[in-house]
Design an enzyme around this catalytic site. Sequence first.
Site: not given
Length: 298
Positions: A27, A29-31, A33, A156, A181
């Site tokens: 992951g 590619n964003t945020g 990461g 989290s 979640y």
Amino acid sequence: MEDSRNLFRRTWSSAARLDDKTVLITGANTGIGKETALDLAKRGARIIMACRDMEKAEGALKEVIQGSGSQNVVIKKLDLSNTKSIREFAETINKEETKLNILINNAGVMMCPYGKTADGFEMQIGVNHMGHFLLTHLLIDLIKRSTPARIINVSSLAHFWGTINLDDINSEKGYDKKKAYSQSKLANVLFTRSLAKRLQGTAVTAYSLHPGVVQTDLWRHLNAPQAAIMKMISPFIKTSVQGAQTTIYCAVAPELETESGGYYRDCAPANCSRSASDDVTAQKLWELSCRMLSVSWD
């Protein structure tokens, strides 16, 4: 709001280098990461960005190369909601890479509507836990040959509200996206705990962490009231750069080389929930995961 107070702490920093190290980030590619990839590339590591959306990955790759000044960054296709994709990806990594010093299981989905992975797992437990469990299993021999090595699972604070429903892990008897979640994030911490025990004496260490309340694409599934609350507390929410710091800390901090199995937040050891310290549940989850993924991992 413990996170809001922590936001204003002095930023953690380290000059630690990762020259000649290979890092794989899911992951990426964003945020957080992507920010993790950028930081570790600046430290001299070879970065493998494992991404589902290759179009977004191409853009992120350019950003990481330009921002870090390193050309030693690559993107690879990985869909954690499909075990066929995971197996093909791992086969490529095992064939092409001579070492894997740091595996960062960062990708995830959050509070999405009910859906199933290609293999029939509920999407959140399937991607956040099962996908990373299988990926780690398939890469563990390469990791063991690359010691000292680290495995980092991004969990989290939501794990505190989670319970592992061993009799209905895929939420087929009833679906609550928040509970699903939280269950998946608790599974991340329990997986780390079990992993650390099995890796004792191998010089491979494992860590789980809470990145903080971070503004990311994961918010896209929040309903209107939830989105309104997040907007109200937005001044106290971390940026992706701030949110990546604990992952980076677990990846590079020299003092963690002899630690394993712990849970971290705000670049420091932290207490996980009582459920996350339950070795009986951890073992049962491990066995269930092996059965559901048809793997043998003692």
